[in-house]
Design a protein around this motif. Structure first.
Motif, short mmCIF file in Angstrom:
data_model
loop_
_atom_site.label_atom_id
_atom_site.label_comp_id
_atom_site.label_asym_id
_atom_site.label_seq_id
_atom_site.Cartn_x
_atom_site.Cartn_y
_atom_site.Cartn_z
N LEU A 117 7.06 -16.03 -24.32
CA LEU A 117 6.38 -14.96 -23.59
C LEU A 117 5.20 -14.41 -24.39
O LEU A 117 4.15 -14.10 -23.83
N GLN A 158 12.64 -17.61 -26.22
CA GLN A 158 12.06 -17.06 -25.00
C GLN A 158 11.02 -15.99 -25.32
O GLN A 158 9.97 -15.89 -24.67
N SER A 168 -1.63 -9.39 -18.79
CA SER A 168 -0.26 -8.97 -19.08
C SER A 168 -0.24 -7.58 -19.72
O SER A 168 0.62 -6.75 -19.40
#
Length: 289
Positions: free
Chosen positions: A15, A11, A23
């Motif tokens: 990301l 994960q 971001s």
């Protein structure tokens, strides 16, 4: 356990692969908000309230783990209305932060002085001279005085508690206002746009528990006013004749005519906050020139 750690790592990599400028900006803004929130509540009454909220959150987690249904239900109702509760509890701190944000006026820093600004500068200098002369005169006679000089934050609610004067400042006028038998001496005088605008005004007292016990109501009111606005407050002690100044919740003491003149010219002529000012109530002596 290995599969769980592997899943978390996957994960994280996912990301990281989608991380872009947007971001990064998002992370920076959130970090700034969190930092500003921590800075806002440090060394204030809000710090103790945050500790209480964290304690309640810990109790709620324990209640969920051990199936304490009654406690869990009560705390769930509390957290359902937590946003409204936080707005009410931290209202003074939120208001102070918004006022500080509104004081930043970059246009003034970039613009050139026009004729109106030159007039304001002359009025400001005349006001400083009148305040300094009056403070020195009242100091010699140990006559109490409380002079609030308005800056960016408007003090209409404070002015409404007193009597509007709207007169050109002078030593004679200011000393007459604070003469101990004058009708308007028992209160604060507010100076707006270089004019003695109101007298006999009531100021909010500081709620800080760090205030020295030797300070009376006049000094506590000055600190309270400086905590709730960017005003510069000059105080003359009735007991000792000592001249003090309150700014941004900080009380400085032992001013002479010269040091008071220099301090007022620095704080009223510059659009930026002095680097030596702190945001928490403290007390220190003024430097002699």
């Amino acid at each position: 356990m290995f599969e769980y750690i592997s899943s978390l790592w996957s994960q994280f990599l996912s990301l990281l692969s989608s991380f872009n400028i947007s971001s990064a900006l998002d992370v920076l803004l959130v970090s700034f908000i969190i930092f500003s929130g921590i800075k806002l509540i440090r060394e204030t009454r809000a710090e103790q309230l945050v500790k209480g909220i964290i304690l309640l959150l810990g109790i709620w987690i324990v209640a969920n783990i051990f199936s304490m249904n009654m406690m869990k239900t009560i705390l769930s109702y509390f957290f359902n209305f937590s946003v409204i509760a936080l707005l009410i509890i931290f209202q003074p701190e939120i208001r102070r932060a918004l006022e500080q944000m509104g004081r930043n006026n970059f246009g003034k820093k970039l613009g050139l002085l026009n004729k109106e600004e030159e007039k304001q500068k002359e009025k400001k200098q005349r006001c400083i001279s009148a305040v300094v002369d009056s403070a020195a005169y009242l100091q010699e006679r140990k006559t109490g005085a409380l002079m609030v000089i308005e800056r960016e934050t408007k003090l209409g609610d404070i002015i409404n508690t007193g009597t509007v004067v709207d007169a050109i400042p002078s030593q004679q006028l200011i000393c007459n206002i604070f003469f101990n038998k004058a009708p308007l001496h028992d209160g604060a005088m507010v100076i707006r746009d270089g004019m003695v605008y109101a007298a006999g005004c009531i100021l909010p007292l500081t709620k800080s528990n760090k205030v020295s016990l030797e300070l009376g109501t006049r000094h506590r009111a000055a600190i309270g006013m400086s905590e709730n606005s960017d005003a510069v407050i000059v105080i003359v002690s009735e007991e000792t004749g000592q001249i003090s100044m309150a700014l941004n919740g900080v009380l400085t003491r032992n001013y002479t005519r010269e040091t008071l003149q220099n301090a007022l010219e620095e704080y009223l002529s510059s659009s930026s906050e002095p680097k030596t000012q702190k945001k928490i109530p403290s007390f220190r002596k003024a430097k002699k020139s």
